[in-house]
Enzyme design. Sequence first.
Site, short mmCIF file in Angstrom:
data_model
loop_
_atom_site.label_atom_id
_atom_site.label_comp_id
_atom_site.label_asym_id
_atom_site.label_seq_id
_atom_site.Cartn_x
_atom_site.Cartn_y
_atom_site.Cartn_z
N GLU A 1 -5.00 8.74 -1.62
CA GLU A 1 -3.61 9.12 -1.88
C GLU A 1 -3.06 8.40 -3.10
OE1 GLU A 1 -1.84 10.34 2.40
OE2 GLU A 1 -2.00 8.19 2.09
N CYS B 1 -10.10 -0.20 2.20
CA CYS B 1 -9.95 -1.56 1.68
C CYS B 1 -10.57 -2.51 2.69
CB CYS B 1 -8.46 -1.87 1.52
SG CYS B 1 -8.12 -3.51 0.83
N CYS C 1 -0.90 -3.53 6.84
CA CYS C 1 -1.18 -2.46 5.88
C CYS C 1 -2.05 -1.36 6.49
CB CYS C 1 -1.87 -3.05 4.66
SG CYS C 1 -2.25 -1.84 3.40
N GLY D 1 -6.69 0.00 -1.57
CA GLY D 1 -7.74 -0.76 -2.22
C GLY D 1 -7.25 -2.06 -2.82
N GLU D 2 -8.21 -2.93 -3.06
CA GLU D 2 -7.92 -4.19 -3.74
C GLU D 2 -8.54 -4.07 -5.14
OE1 GLU D 2 -6.21 -7.09 -3.68
OE2 GLU D 2 -7.30 -7.46 -5.53
N SER E 1 0.39 -10.56 -4.16
CA SER E 1 0.93 -10.35 -2.82
C SER E 1 0.96 -11.69 -2.11
CB SER E 1 0.05 -9.36 -2.05
OG SER E 1 0.13 -8.10 -2.68
N LEU E 2 2.14 -12.25 -2.01
CA LEU E 2 2.29 -13.60 -1.47
C LEU E 2 2.60 -13.55 0.03
CD1 LEU E 2 2.33 -16.57 -2.35
CD2 LEU E 2 4.74 -16.29 -2.95
N HIS E 3 3.74 -12.98 0.37
CA HIS E 3 4.14 -12.69 1.75
C HIS E 3 4.41 -13.88 2.66
CE1 HIS E 3 3.31 -8.72 0.47
NE2 HIS E 3 2.02 -8.72 0.69
N ASN F 1 7.18 -1.84 5.62
CA ASN F 1 7.26 -0.43 6.00
C ASN F 1 6.52 -0.18 7.30
OD1 ASN F 1 8.70 0.77 3.70
ND2 ASN F 1 6.98 -0.08 2.55
N CYS G 1 4.85 1.39 0.23
CA CYS G 1 3.82 0.35 0.23
C CYS G 1 3.18 0.20 1.59
CB CYS G 1 4.41 -1.00 -0.13
SG CYS G 1 5.16 -1.04 -1.72
#
Length: 344
Positions: A93, A113, A120, A160-161, A215-217, A291, A334
């Site tokens: 996608e 991924c 995710c 994906g990474e 991407s810390l989070h 999300n 996301c």
Amino acid sequence: MEKTDILSLTFEELKSDMASMGEKPFRAAQIYEWLHSKLVTDFDDMTNLSKKLREELQQRYALHGVKVVTVQESQIDGTRKFLFSLQDGNMIESVWMQYQHGNSVCISSQVGCRMGCRFCASTIDGLERNLTAGEMLSQIYEITRYTKERVSNVVVMGSGEPLDNYDTLLKYIHMLTDEHGLNISQRNLTVSTCGLVPRMRELAEEHLQMTLALSLHAATDEKRKELMPIANRYSLAEVMDACDFYFSRTGRRITFEYSLVGGVNDTDQDASELISLIRGMNCHVNLIPVNPVKERSYQESKHADVIRFQKKLEQNKINATIRREMGRDIDGACGQLRRRYMEG
Ligand code: SAH
């Protein structure tokens, strides 16, 4: 003999192929332009080539970009999510978004991924395979053909990474910014990583002018490990060092992505920890209310908490924006992209 994938050949590679076929160098420029600027999907459409050369190309090369299967349009903001099929039957996608400053496309870099981030959707069935450079480019080309509008910004933030498909990513960047192709400026390109430290350092040495998003989070190792398995491999200290290194080599400020999960990483204490972690860095924080993903139980933060978190960062002179979530009603936001289209 298996045919060569022509969409994944750089201009230089195509030039040397043409030379080996006894063709003039300008043929490579013509063909590259047909593929990467005029966006044709059939050798027969390359009308300034002789019929004989077109037939030779047909014999030698495979030309299969991604194919549009379905397009969903958000009723909220006009964002469109494209489901594409690949030559081998896999699906990926991509998302097209309109902003005041131009159209932006979010592309996938892998089928699935293997990074396993807990919130995710892209990682639920693991990694199937890497995408080729041609498949990464072709997502943008098909969207351009479909919308008939120029894409000005590209973000590699779909499934994906990207740094787990490193060599292809570099090739893709080279081709995307080639003057014979779409000629997109490196400054209009963002690549997002969950933090593969050695690759971040390698990328810094490429001296590219693109934006690196990390991407810390979470601002402590303990909390980050709960959300992202990759945090078991690389400590926050190592990741932050790699970010500093990227900035020192490229002069490009880092974007930190921070998905706010209700009650998990959105408290005042979390904000304070984040502030001490990144204070003084030349950076930007992008807050993303998490999300919804059907299989995951994480809740998004309350709006008031999101605002409070942002205010606290700004009071401490840290530039922070709340990402306007595009296309949520079509699962285009996301962490909502999947390998296959899910009904209902
Ligand atoms: N693998 C790369 C790029 C893909 S994800 C990376 O990890 O950065 C793009 C961004 O969306 C990342 O910051 C990711 O952590 C975030 N994301 C994933 N799932 C999400 C969700 N459900 N809600 C909000 N953001 C999410």
